[in-house]
Design an enzyme around this catalytic site. Structure first.
Site, PDB file in Angstrom:
ATOM      1  N   LEU A  39      51.785  56.822  60.123  1.00  0.00           N
ATOM      2  CA  LEU A  39      51.798  58.123  60.783  1.00  0.00           C
ATOM      3  C   LEU A  39      52.470  58.069  62.153  1.00  0.00           C
ATOM      4  O   LEU A  39      53.189  58.990  62.533  1.00  0.00           O
ATOM      5  CB  LEU A  39      50.375  58.649  60.934  1.00  0.00           C
ATOM      6  CG  LEU A  39      49.636  58.996  59.642  1.00  0.00           C
ATOM      7  CD1 LEU A  39      48.183  59.316  59.940  1.00  0.00           C
ATOM      8  CD2 LEU A  39      50.295  60.175  58.943  1.00  0.00           C
ATOM      9  N   LYS A  64      58.338  44.021  65.365  1.00  0.00           N
ATOM     10  CA  LYS A  64      58.124  45.129  64.437  1.00  0.00           C
ATOM     11  C   LYS A  64      58.504  46.462  65.081  1.00  0.00           C
ATOM     12  O   LYS A  64      58.994  47.369  64.402  1.00  0.00           O
ATOM     13  CB  LYS A  64      56.676  45.147  63.973  1.00  0.00           C
ATOM     14  CG  LYS A  64      56.310  43.962  63.090  1.00  0.00           C
ATOM     15  CD  LYS A  64      54.858  44.025  62.656  1.00  0.00           C
ATOM     16  CE  LYS A  64      54.504  42.836  61.765  1.00  0.00           C
ATOM     17  NZ  LYS A  64      53.076  42.866  61.353  1.00  0.00           N
ATOM     18  N   ASP A  88      48.623  45.957  73.320  1.00  0.00           N
ATOM     19  CA  ASP A  88      47.584  45.414  72.448  1.00  0.00           C
ATOM     20  C   ASP A  88      46.255  46.035  72.871  1.00  0.00           C
ATOM     21  O   ASP A  88      45.700  45.685  73.917  1.00  0.00           O
ATOM     22  CB  ASP A  88      47.528  43.892  72.573  1.00  0.00           C
ATOM     23  CG  ASP A  88      46.450  43.271  71.696  1.00  0.00           C
ATOM     24  OD1 ASP A  88      45.782  44.022  70.947  1.00  0.00           O
ATOM     25  OD2 ASP A  88      46.268  42.040  71.770  1.00  0.00           O
ATOM     26  N   ASN A 114      47.612  57.234  68.678  1.00  0.00           N
ATOM     27  CA  ASN A 114      47.495  57.131  67.226  1.00  0.00           C
ATOM     28  C   ASN A 114      46.957  55.778  66.775  1.00  0.00           C
ATOM     29  O   ASN A 114      46.356  55.681  65.712  1.00  0.00           O
ATOM     30  CB  ASN A 114      48.879  57.371  66.602  1.00  0.00           C
ATOM     31  CG  ASN A 114      48.954  56.907  65.167  1.00  0.00           C
ATOM     32  OD1 ASN A 114      48.392  57.534  64.263  1.00  0.00           O
ATOM     33  ND2 ASN A 114      49.627  55.781  64.929  1.00  0.00           N
ATOM     34  N   SER A 167      41.991  61.298  65.547  1.00  0.00           N
ATOM     35  CA  SER A 167      40.661  60.962  65.045  1.00  0.00           C
ATOM     36  C   SER A 167      40.689  61.078  63.527  1.00  0.00           C
ATOM     37  O   SER A 167      41.684  60.733  62.896  1.00  0.00           O
ATOM     38  CB  SER A 167      39.606  61.880  65.677  1.00  0.00           C
ATOM     39  OG  SER A 167      38.314  61.448  65.374  1.00  0.00           O
ATOM     40  N   TYR A 202      34.381  52.206  60.776  1.00  0.00           N
ATOM     41  CA  TYR A 202      35.528  53.066  61.102  1.00  0.00           C
ATOM     42  C   TYR A 202      35.071  54.512  61.266  1.00  0.00           C
ATOM     43  O   TYR A 202      35.470  55.205  62.210  1.00  0.00           O
ATOM     44  CB  TYR A 202      36.587  52.968  60.005  1.00  0.00           C
ATOM     45  CG  TYR A 202      37.804  53.833  60.266  1.00  0.00           C
ATOM     46  CD1 TYR A 202      38.749  53.463  61.214  1.00  0.00           C
ATOM     47  CD2 TYR A 202      37.991  55.024  59.564  1.00  0.00           C
ATOM     48  CE1 TYR A 202      39.867  54.260  61.463  1.00  0.00           C
ATOM     49  CE2 TYR A 202      39.101  55.825  59.804  1.00  0.00           C
ATOM     50  CZ  TYR A 202      40.029  55.434  60.755  1.00  0.00           C
ATOM     51  OH  TYR A 202      41.122  56.225  61.009  1.00  0.00           O
ATOM     52  N   LYS A 206      35.261  56.931  64.769  1.00  0.00           N
ATOM     53  CA  LYS A 206      35.871  58.246  64.854  1.00  0.00           C
ATOM     54  C   LYS A 206      34.868  59.291  65.348  1.00  0.00           C
ATOM     55  O   LYS A 206      35.244  60.239  66.056  1.00  0.00           O
ATOM     56  CB  LYS A 206      36.457  58.638  63.496  1.00  0.00           C
ATOM     57  CG  LYS A 206      37.633  57.749  63.084  1.00  0.00           C
ATOM     58  CD  LYS A 206      38.743  57.839  64.104  1.00  0.00           C
ATOM     59  CE  LYS A 206      39.773  56.761  63.998  1.00  0.00           C
ATOM     60  NZ  LYS A 206      40.867  56.871  64.976  1.00  0.00           N
TER      61      LYS A 206
END
Length: 327
Positions: A39, A64, A88, A114, A167, A202, A206
């Site tokens: 995303l 990357k 980081d 993000n 989120s 996780y 959020k």
């Protein structure tokens, strides 16, 4: 997770497509964290296409990041727009160094946070379990460190700037009974390896983002003239790298639940960075303001929200003394 939420979630996944974004970002400088894949990468690409003057992709791996930069330049035909900066979120020092560098930008219109992790494995990063450090503590550390830069740009260019946090609707899927009705600090409970519920971690991270953004705005940013709009959003279930630990199961879940393409999901990220004052302190879903989970709106949820934010403020002040003055 209630049946009504699950059915509503499936409906939006299968029958609602966030609209393409056409807002001009001409002249703007934007930071997108976690932008080398998924995303974040698609949102950065979209912002370049929409005319941003500078898009900084903040990534753990410079190599990357450079690959992502070349990919964006190839698909947009625009060079000299994307910059790759190392960040980081598992290291407070890295966050502080990144913010110090970004504070020297002549302009900063958007900080689009993000980057995040979802892991089933308990591991410490700094003073917390890694999911909490990355998704919560470092996310707000970076946001508060860059508030002065966002405020200065808003004044200089006579336009409100944005602090947007990605989120998720998964905050509906956790009830955190172990965090409620207890005098123990929330972060201490979450750092206890012996009781850590990692499959739910996780989701909890959020929920903490939702609590923190709402209470932060309530305490410090509620003045209608506050120069920075901050909001938080869900992109819906999308094809990304987030569920890579789940391998085949993740692929099956995404197929059955109608996972969006990364490009469609990224539309929600970009929308939030121009969503207007009505989005300040609000939860966005499908490019519209929505109500957060019932737990968040409950009396008990409000108490937990205040507790979470109080503890997070204390952590941030300990990491970077004086940071709360940035409001």
């Amino acid at each position: 997770m209630s049946l009504s939420f699950f059915l509503g979630f499936l409906y939006t996944q299968w029958f609602i497509t966030p609209p393409p974004q056409t807002q001009s970002y001409e002249g703007q400088t934007i930071i997108v964290t976690g932008a080398n894949v998924g995303l974040g990468l698609e949102a950065a690409r979209m912002l370049v296409k929409l005319g941003a003057e500078k898009v900084i992709i903040a990534v753990r791996s410079i190599e990357k990041g450079e690959d992502a930069k070349r990919d964006i330049e190839k698909t947009t035909g625009k060079k000299g727009v994307v910059e790759v900066w190392q960040l980081d979120l598992g290291s407070y020092k890295s966050v502080e160094e990144f913010a110090e560098r970004a504070s020297k930008l002549g302009r900063l219109d958007v900080l689009l946070e993000n980057a995040g992790i979802g892991t089933q494995n308990y591991k410490l990063a700094e003073d917390n379990e890694s999911t909490i450090t990355v998704n919560v503590v470092s996310t707000y550390l970076l946001g508060l460190l860059l508030l002065p830069t966002l405020k200065a740009s808003a004044r200089k260019y006579n336009k409100k700037t944005y602090l947007t946090i990605v989120s998720s609707e998964v905050h509906f899927m956790t009830q955190v009974p172990y965090l409620r009705n207890t005098s123990r600090p929330v972060f201490d409970i979450l750092n206890d390896k012996s009781t850590a519920n990692m499959p739910d971690r996780y989701n909890v991270s959020k929920l903490l983002e939702v609590f923190s953004s709402r209470q932060m705005v309530k305490e410090y940013m509620s003045d209608p003239d506050y120069p920075v709009i901050t909001n938080f959003l869900t992109p819906g279930l999308c094809h990304s790298q987030l569920m890579r630990e789940m391998a085949l199961l993740g692929v099956i879940m995404k197929y059955l639940m109608g996972a969006r393409t990364t490009e469609v999901g990224a539309r929600t990220l970009v929308h939030a960075t121009h969503a207007g004052e009505e989005s300040h302190g609000k939860y966005l879903s499908d490019c519209a303001v929505r109500e957060p989970a019932p737990l968040v709106l409950s009396e008990q949820g409000q108490k937990l929200q205040e507790k979470v934010w109080s503890e997070l403020k204390e952590k941030l002040e300990k990491i970077h003394p004086g940071i709360l003055k940035n409001f």
